[in-house]
Every structure is written in C-alpha cells, then in structure tokens.
Design a protein around this motif. Structure first.
Motif, PDB file in Angstrom:
ATOM      1  N   ARG A   1       0.874  -1.286  -0.174  1.00 43.43           N
ATOM      2  CA  ARG A   1      -0.054   0.069   0.003  1.00 43.43           C
ATOM      3  C   ARG A   1       0.617   1.223  -0.039  1.00 43.43           C
ATOM      4  O   ARG A   1       0.179   2.253   0.130  1.00 43.43           O
ATOM      5  CB  ARG A   1      -0.904   0.009   1.188  1.00 43.43           C
ATOM      6  CG  ARG A   1      -2.001  -1.208   1.300  1.00 43.43           C
ATOM      7  CD  ARG A   1      -3.151  -1.047   2.230  1.00 43.43           C
ATOM      8  NE  ARG A   1      -2.284  -1.056   3.575  1.00 43.43           N
ATOM      9  CZ  ARG A   1      -2.219  -1.966   4.379  1.00 43.43           C
ATOM     10  NH1 ARG A   1      -2.568  -3.202   4.060  1.00 43.43           N
ATOM     11  NH2 ARG A   1      -1.638  -1.959   5.561  1.00 43.43           N
TER      12      ARG A   1
ATOM     13  N   CYS B   1      -1.181   8.000  -5.539  1.00 39.29           N
ATOM     14  CA  CYS B   1      -1.425   7.906  -4.148  1.00 39.29           C
ATOM     15  C   CYS B   1      -2.242   8.751  -3.561  1.00 39.29           C
ATOM     16  O   CYS B   1      -2.457   9.896  -4.185  1.00 39.29           O
ATOM     17  CB  CYS B   1       0.080   8.013  -3.589  1.00 39.29           C
ATOM     18  SG  CYS B   1       0.706   9.704  -3.731  1.00 39.29           S
ATOM     19  N   ARG B   2      -2.876   8.457  -2.473  1.00 44.47           N
ATOM     20  CA  ARG B   2      -3.809   9.181  -1.888  1.00 44.47           C
ATOM     21  C   ARG B   2      -3.080  10.278  -0.841  1.00 44.47           C
ATOM     22  O   ARG B   2      -3.638  11.335  -0.396  1.00 44.47           O
ATOM     23  CB  ARG B   2      -4.847   8.353  -0.757  1.00 44.47           C
ATOM     24  CG  ARG B   2      -5.735   7.651  -1.543  1.00 44.47           C
ATOM     25  CD  ARG B   2      -6.615   6.703  -1.044  1.00 44.47           C
ATOM     26  NE  ARG B   2      -7.298   5.977  -1.869  1.00 44.47           N
ATOM     27  CZ  ARG B   2      -8.514   6.369  -2.200  1.00 44.47           C
ATOM     28  NH1 ARG B   2      -9.072   7.675  -2.244  1.00 44.47           N
ATOM     29  NH2 ARG B   2      -9.329   5.538  -2.991  1.00 44.47           N
ATOM     30  N   SER B   3      -2.005   9.830  -0.092  1.00 42.42           N
ATOM     31  CA  SER B   3      -1.407  10.733   0.894  1.00 42.42           C
ATOM     32  C   SER B   3       0.258  10.665   0.934  1.00 42.42           C
ATOM     33  O   SER B   3       0.584   9.824   0.401  1.00 42.42           O
ATOM     34  CB  SER B   3      -1.949  10.548   2.182  1.00 42.42           C
ATOM     35  OG  SER B   3      -1.708   9.205   2.679  1.00 42.42           O
TER      36      SER B   3
ATOM     37  N   THR C   1      -2.901  14.403   3.499  1.00 41.33           N
ATOM     38  CA  THR C   1      -3.775  13.758   2.109  1.00 41.33           C
ATOM     39  C   THR C   1      -3.899  14.670   1.104  1.00 41.33           C
ATOM     40  O   THR C   1      -3.892  15.916   1.360  1.00 41.33           O
ATOM     41  CB  THR C   1      -5.320  13.380   2.684  1.00 41.33           C
ATOM     42  OG1 THR C   1      -5.168  12.546   3.708  1.00 41.33           O
ATOM     43  CG2 THR C   1      -5.998  12.805   1.326  1.00 41.33           C
TER      44      THR C   1
ATOM     45  N   GLU D   1      -6.536  15.215  -4.357  1.00 40.14           N
ATOM     46  CA  GLU D   1      -7.123  13.728  -5.131  1.00 40.14           C
ATOM     47  C   GLU D   1      -5.890  13.041  -5.502  1.00 40.14           C
ATOM     48  O   GLU D   1      -4.741  13.709  -5.319  1.00 40.14           O
ATOM     49  CB  GLU D   1      -7.652  14.551  -6.610  1.00 40.14           C
ATOM     50  CG  GLU D   1      -6.453  15.256  -7.467  1.00 40.14           C
ATOM     51  CD  GLU D   1      -6.964  15.602  -8.607  1.00 40.14           C
ATOM     52  OE1 GLU D   1      -8.199  15.788  -8.513  1.00 40.14           O
ATOM     53  OE2 GLU D   1      -6.351  15.845  -9.687  1.00 40.14           O
ATOM     54  N   PRO D   2      -6.198  11.784  -5.509  1.00 41.95           N
ATOM     55  CA  PRO D   2      -5.216  10.699  -5.987  1.00 41.95           C
ATOM     56  C   PRO D   2      -4.582  11.087  -6.974  1.00 41.95           C
ATOM     57  O   PRO D   2      -5.148  11.580  -7.823  1.00 41.95           O
ATOM     58  CB  PRO D   2      -5.899   9.532  -6.061  1.00 41.95           C
ATOM     59  CG  PRO D   2      -7.125   9.729  -5.224  1.00 41.95           C
ATOM     60  CD  PRO D   2      -7.586  11.324  -5.273  1.00 41.95           C
ATOM     61  N   THR D   3      -2.978  11.248  -6.880  1.00 38.37           N
ATOM     62  CA  THR D   3      -2.198  11.591  -7.903  1.00 38.37           C
ATOM     63  C   THR D   3      -0.777  10.932  -8.091  1.00 38.37           C
ATOM     64  O   THR D   3      -0.427  10.618  -7.001  1.00 38.37           O
ATOM     65  CB  THR D   3      -2.037  13.053  -7.971  1.00 38.37           C
ATOM     66  OG1 THR D   3      -1.586  13.677  -9.128  1.00 38.37           O
ATOM     67  CG2 THR D   3      -1.486  13.691  -6.825  1.00 38.37           C
TER      68      THR D   3
ATOM     69  N   GLY E   1      -1.379   4.834   0.419  1.00 44.38           N
ATOM     70  CA  GLY E   1      -2.901   4.637  -0.261  1.00 44.38           C
ATOM     71  C   GLY E   1      -2.658   4.471  -1.656  1.00 44.38           C
ATOM     72  O   GLY E   1      -3.287   5.223  -2.384  1.00 44.38           O
TER      73      GLY E   1
ATOM     74  N   HIS F   1      -3.145   3.167  -5.426  1.00 46.96           N
ATOM     75  CA  HIS F   1      -4.295   2.204  -6.192  1.00 46.96           C
ATOM     76  C   HIS F   1      -4.096   2.491  -7.558  1.00 46.96           C
ATOM     77  O   HIS F   1      -3.295   3.680  -8.253  1.00 46.96           O
ATOM     78  CB  HIS F   1      -5.567   2.492  -5.672  1.00 46.96           C
ATOM     79  CG  HIS F   1      -6.187   3.816  -5.825  1.00 46.96           C
ATOM     80  ND1 HIS F   1      -5.924   4.765  -5.024  1.00 46.96           N
ATOM     81  CD2 HIS F   1      -6.785   4.334  -6.980  1.00 46.96           C
ATOM     82  CE1 HIS F   1      -6.426   5.832  -5.473  1.00 46.96           C
ATOM     83  NE2 HIS F   1      -7.107   5.790  -6.572  1.00 46.96           N
TER      84      HIS F   1
ATOM     85  N   ALA G   1      -8.622   6.492 -11.140  1.00 49.99           N
ATOM     86  CA  ALA G   1      -8.713   7.589 -10.164  1.00 49.99           C
ATOM     87  C   ALA G   1      -9.419   8.536 -11.015  1.00 49.99           C
ATOM     88  O   ALA G   1      -9.054   8.713 -12.188  1.00 49.99           O
ATOM     89  CB  ALA G   1      -7.031   7.913  -9.788  1.00 49.99           C
TER      90      ALA G   1
END
Length: 332
Positions: free
Chosen positions: A185, A225-227, A248, A251-253, A286, A288, A293
């Motif tokens: 993760r 990643c989220r954070s 955080t 936005e996930p990037t 985080g 994914h 996304a």
C-alpha cells in the motif's frame, strides 16, 4: 504487555553505509518471511516482524533470533541490521533507534518504564513538534512525566482521544499489531546527508529529488497515491530524533508537481528551519491503480503544460535512464 519480547524492528544498512536497493530490500523481507509470516515492511530500509512463533520453533530468545537473522542478512545480501526487540511495535521501533548496526537493543518485560522515562516528549510515537511544545509548556517535557501525569490532565491539554493515546504510549502500551504485507500500500525513498546538514536549501533539494523519484515510480507502475508522509531525522540534545507527519492530497495523483507542493507544506509544518538534519524520507501511501482515479480538470494551461512535459520526461527516462531528465534546481 506480553511476557517476553516478541516483536523485532530491523533497520537495514549496506556495508559501508547507505540503504539497501529495492532488490536487496525485497530479499530481506523474504528472509524475514522464512522466520515468520507476520512481517510488515517499512520501506525504504526497515521492517517489523512478530516472531512469537519463531521463538518457540527455534528455541531462541529475541536477542538470539536477531543474531541469526543478522548473520543471514550479511551472508546473503551484504546488509547489516540494527535491531530493536520488545513486546509491542512501538517499543521495538524506539529500541531500534537506540541500536547501532550489528547490535540488538532489547527492552525486556518490566523495563519499559526505565527505558522510556528520560526520553524527551518528542521521542514518543505520535508526538509532533506542536504537541511537544504544548506538553513542554505544562512541564511535561519527558515521557516519564507524561506517564506520571493524571489521564484527565492530559485529556484537558490535548483532547480526550489524544490524551488517552499519549498516556498509554508513555506507559509502554501499544494496541497496534504488526500488519503483514503492508508494503503493497505504499512506496518510499530516503536521502541521507554525509553530515548534519544545516542549509534549508539542501533540505528542499533533497525533498524535491524524492518527489521526482516517487512520482516517476508511481507513473511507471500505473499507480497514484492518496497521501504523503515526510520523515525528518535530525540531531537534538539527546542524539537523533525522527519526526514523521502525513497529509492527504487534494486528489489521488502521481503528478510530481502536486507531490512536491504537498511535501513542502508538510516539511514547513515541522518548523525545523535551523535543525541539523541527517536524513529526509518520503512515503507515498494509499496506492491504487491510476486508471480508477478521477482527475479534476482545472483548465489551467500551466498545469496542463507541466503534465505534458512530465509525460515526455518519463519517456526520455525510460529510454536513457532515470538521470536523463531532472528539474533545473537539481542539476547543479
């Protein structure tokens, strides 16, 4: 508290200095997996292992098993270990910070109070610079004094939940567990200075190189990643301390510019402008798939231009190597 140390925290370093590369690190995790299935990666150079079952199987105590692991790490991967052993992850991490390469520091049952008492408040897990200043303002400048303070007093100072967590940790209580396969993760990287570095510009350059590296790795793997979590290892009056703080993203990037902007804000929040820094670490959490996304369109020509340049840079790095393209600030 368990009746004996059963959690190991291992900090890896190559012979001659520096962290192991990613291949060696994966090999070290596999080595630990031969002793116990309960291994939690803490990249880029550490890991936690719950060895309660292994102690019984090998007929060893924690120090003896740590020696076996160290010998195998040296023989198979050319990597030495500083190992902390205790009855829970928090104490094991703190013990590992006391250990030097080639040694094991054991916090035996019943000895946690003496081990923790004289350490500064900032050495306690979860205590950042702001919380440490607040506690010191009430005379709670050591873990021993925090442990001796009434729970209600700590809760009035820091809040109900934080106050209870502080009191428990100061008394050696850690309710977390070693979580297997946590590495999937997150990814991380670190920059170490050859000596204590006072120049804030050098700290900034190191952090920029980390965000560029992690951004390129994320994009290459098709992830976001989220954070982000930033860790700073610096010299204080007791030796070396490590502060870690995470935030955080909007936005996930995997966009390096966004990662750098947030990493700088986290670094500024430490208020360590005159600190003697020995190392800086960055962890992207985080993770994914990027395909899942959502990206908020900004219609900002500067942002769109930066993303196009980033895509071209990634193609050049893939063809000519990771050092083919770098920000001008890192070129000097």
């Amino acid at each position: 508290m368990n009746d004996r140390p059963a959690v190991l925290c291992l900090r890896f370093c190559r012979i001659g200095g520096g962290l192991p590369d990613s291949a060696a690190y994966e090999g070290l995790l596999a080595l630990l997996g031969a002793f116990t299935p309960v291994v939690e990666a803490a990249p880029p150079g550490a890991a936690l292992a719950d060895v309660g079952g292994a102690l019984r199987y090998f007929g060893q105590d924690a120090a003896g098993l740590a020696s076996v692991i160290r010998v195998r790490a040296l023989a198979l991967h050319g990597v030495d270990c500083a190992i902390g052993a205790a009855s829970n992850p928090m104490l094991a991490r703190m013990a590992a910070r006391q250990a030097t390469a080639g040694t094991t520091f054991v916090v035996a049952p019943g000895e946690h109070a003496g081990f923790l008492a004289s350490k500064p408040a900032a050495a306690l897990d979860g205590v950042g610079a702001a919380t440490a200043r607040t506690l010191c303002g009430y005379g709670l400048d050591s873990i021993g004094r925090i442990a001796a303070a009434p729970l209600a007093t700590l809760q009035r100072i820091t809040g109900v939940r934080t106050g209870r967590e502080l009191w428990e940790r100061a008394n050696g209580i850690d309710r977390t567990r070693v979580v297997p396969n946590a590495a999937a993760r997150s990814i991380a990287a670190e920059r170490s200075f050859p000596r204590d570095e006072l120049d804030p510009e050098q700290h900034r350059r190191a952090l920029l190189s980390l965000t560029e590296e992690l951004g390129a790795r994320l994009r290459g793997d098709g992830q976001v990643c989220r954070s982000l979590a930033v860790s700073v290892r610096y010299a204080d009056r007791t030796g070396y301390a490590t502060l870690t703080r995470s935030r955080t993203l909007a936005e996930p990037t995997a966009h390096s510019v966004a990662l750098t902007s947030l990493a700088y804000r986290i670094q500024d929040s430490f208020a360590l402008q005159r600190a003697r820094v020995r190392g800086i670490g960055l962890r992207a959490e985080g993770l994914h798939d990027a395909e899942r996304a959502a990206h908020q369109l900004t219609f900002d020509p500067v942002d769109e231009r930066a993303r196009r340049i980033e895509a071209v840079s990634d193609r050049l790095r893939a063809r000519f190597g990771p050092g083919a393209v770098k920000p001008g600030r890192l070129a000097a």
